[in-house]
Design an enzyme around this catalytic site. Sequence first.
Site, PDB file in Angstrom:
ATOM      1  N   LYS A 192       0.858  -1.189   0.000  1.00  0.00           N
ATOM      2  CA  LYS A 192       0.000   0.000   0.000  1.00  0.00           C
ATOM      3  C   LYS A 192       0.889   1.232   0.000  1.00  0.00           C
ATOM      4  O   LYS A 192       1.166   1.850   1.033  1.00  0.00           O
ATOM      5  CB  LYS A 192      -0.924  -0.005   1.217  1.00  0.00           C
ATOM      6  CG  LYS A 192      -2.121   0.934   1.061  1.00  0.00           C
ATOM      7  CD  LYS A 192      -3.031   0.455  -0.053  1.00  0.00           C
ATOM      8  CE  LYS A 192      -4.202   1.399  -0.293  1.00  0.00           C
ATOM      9  NZ  LYS A 192      -5.023   0.996  -1.432  1.00  0.00           N
ATOM     10  N   SER A 393      -8.715  -0.531  -5.017  1.00  0.00           N
ATOM     11  CA  SER A 393      -8.897  -0.146  -3.618  1.00  0.00           C
ATOM     12  C   SER A 393     -10.393   0.027  -3.312  1.00  0.00           C
ATOM     13  O   SER A 393     -11.148  -0.932  -3.362  1.00  0.00           O
ATOM     14  CB  SER A 393      -8.105   1.127  -3.320  1.00  0.00           C
ATOM     15  OG  SER A 393      -7.634   1.113  -1.980  1.00  0.00           O
TER      16      SER A 393
END
Length: 626
Positions: A192, A393
Amino acid sequence: MKLVRGAWKILVGIKDGLVLLFMLLFFGALFAALSAKPNGGAIRDGALVLKLDGAIVEQPTTPTALAAAQGESPDHQFRLRDLVRAIDTAKDDARVKVLVLDLDGYGGGYPAAVTEVANAIGRFKTSGKKVLAYATAYMDGSYLLAANANEIWVNPMGGAIFAGPGGNQLYYKGLIDKLGVNVHVYRVGKFKSYVEPYTRSDQSPEAKEALTALYGSIFGQWKELIHKARPKAQIDQFLTTPEVPVTAAKGDLAQAGLAAGLVDKLGDRVAFGRHVAELAGEAPKKVAGAYATIDYDNWVAANPMPTGGDKIGIVTVAGEIVDGKAGPGTAGGDTIAKAVLDALERKDLKALVVRVDSPGGSALASETIRLAVLEAKKQNLPIVVSMGGLAASGGYWVSTAGDVIFAEPNTITGSIGIFGIIPTFENSLAKLGVTADGVKTTPLSGQPDVYGGTNPQVDTILQSAIEHGYAQFLGRVAAARKLTPQRVDEIGQGRVWDGGTARQIGLVDRFGTLDDAVAEAAKRAGLDPKNVSRVYLEKKPGWFAQLLAAWGKDDDDNADMQARDVFGVIAGERRDVLARAVGDAKRLAGAASVQARCLECAGFSDARASRADLSLAQMLIKAIWP
């Protein structure tokens, strides 16, 4: 009394003048609105011109009155479904003699969107009609479109040059440290990387690993598409040793492209126009290089979507996912949820298609949209997800509501992970001699404290909340994809995948376009796909927004839309890089909720940076280099 009568006459004159001015403005706006409205009845034989001087998007943004008042012309954007429909309907209409691709000022788009348009152009060409492309400079995205043309023209002062995906990302850790800003990051997922520009001075090994694989896949698909559409184009040397063919042509990029089969003809606009006129007919006005044209907006208006048959609802989740309400081009959680719930209340839908084209955003807003979509499942409606260029996401979070997920091989998806960022300025203030103190009744009084910094208790709570949110994300994906949470964690961790790989690892079910998703939804509802109509669950722009958009389209003074040679295109892209840096700073300052957002996704679209960020970047450039 004479003075009073004189003053009264002046006031009456001012009043009459204001009334006259208002009437002139009103009728002027009315005339402009009527003139700007597409006219399907104005179509005559000629060339359908696709002047792609704006980004190809899933859902165009709506111009605002505030932007107009500030003198900003709206960005010209092309709705993907309209563009594809215009090309497909044109191939079977005798009035369209030739398709012209005007790629000067090309505005870009995500790989999957550009590929879908390129495929439509290829279908037009196989109908037997010609496709002619023109540009001063071709880059990766514009050349993929042009490669499907019968003839590729380039200005003798221009050429073609290919960069491929990749490049540098700015990292602000050194600057942040110098400013004394303390960036508190709460995240889960080693891939991430959205927070890395604020916490590191370079790219992490994990981010490099993921991006290397992703870039390789996307770029490989681009090369394969070029080779298939234009076998004679010798692009490999232009990709590996571009200096060799250019120096062989003594720096003449246009001649280098001609020698390598990248382009077919060299000529300016007048020469190109005369050639088009041989196929499409002469223009009514005998201007050099003019030819009979069919306006794109008029053509779209004359070829609307079918309206008969059973209704398939389509909800679009496009752009950044944000809390609350938002206009088109931004996915407001409350706005989209309301559109879905209102449509379900009418009880006239037979199935629901969720079209996702988003890098993610607020986790709360993503969940709000997901729950609204699941209300359709409670009514026993089939739910099919169609991924566009991007569904990462928070975009993937929303997608877990679907019974089946369609994507393209070069769709960018995944990035299963969440984070939160809170900047505090205790060190910055200390450098200025400013300190903070006060009375706290609990460990959380005044926390998070942007003046004095966070304490261990709030850091623990926020990190724990992020970990809980990630567990929720894993659970939703595991349940939807029939995988174990452990397996989802392995392919999650914030890593971004291309559509082809996503299908292999179980994040996507099938390859296909929005049309394929609608057909699947119809079949699951027991309907004939040929006898259904699409109902887009979104508010149509009002007449004022349409008027502003028309003004933006006709604004020939906008420098971004003018023809540019290779140097001009490269310079424009570097300016956009600075604009995105401005956007990075705005996102750091404006982080207001737990985020499920993808950093890498922005690098895959060759669309220009947002106008707001670009304007601010231009101001900074002028301030530094007057």
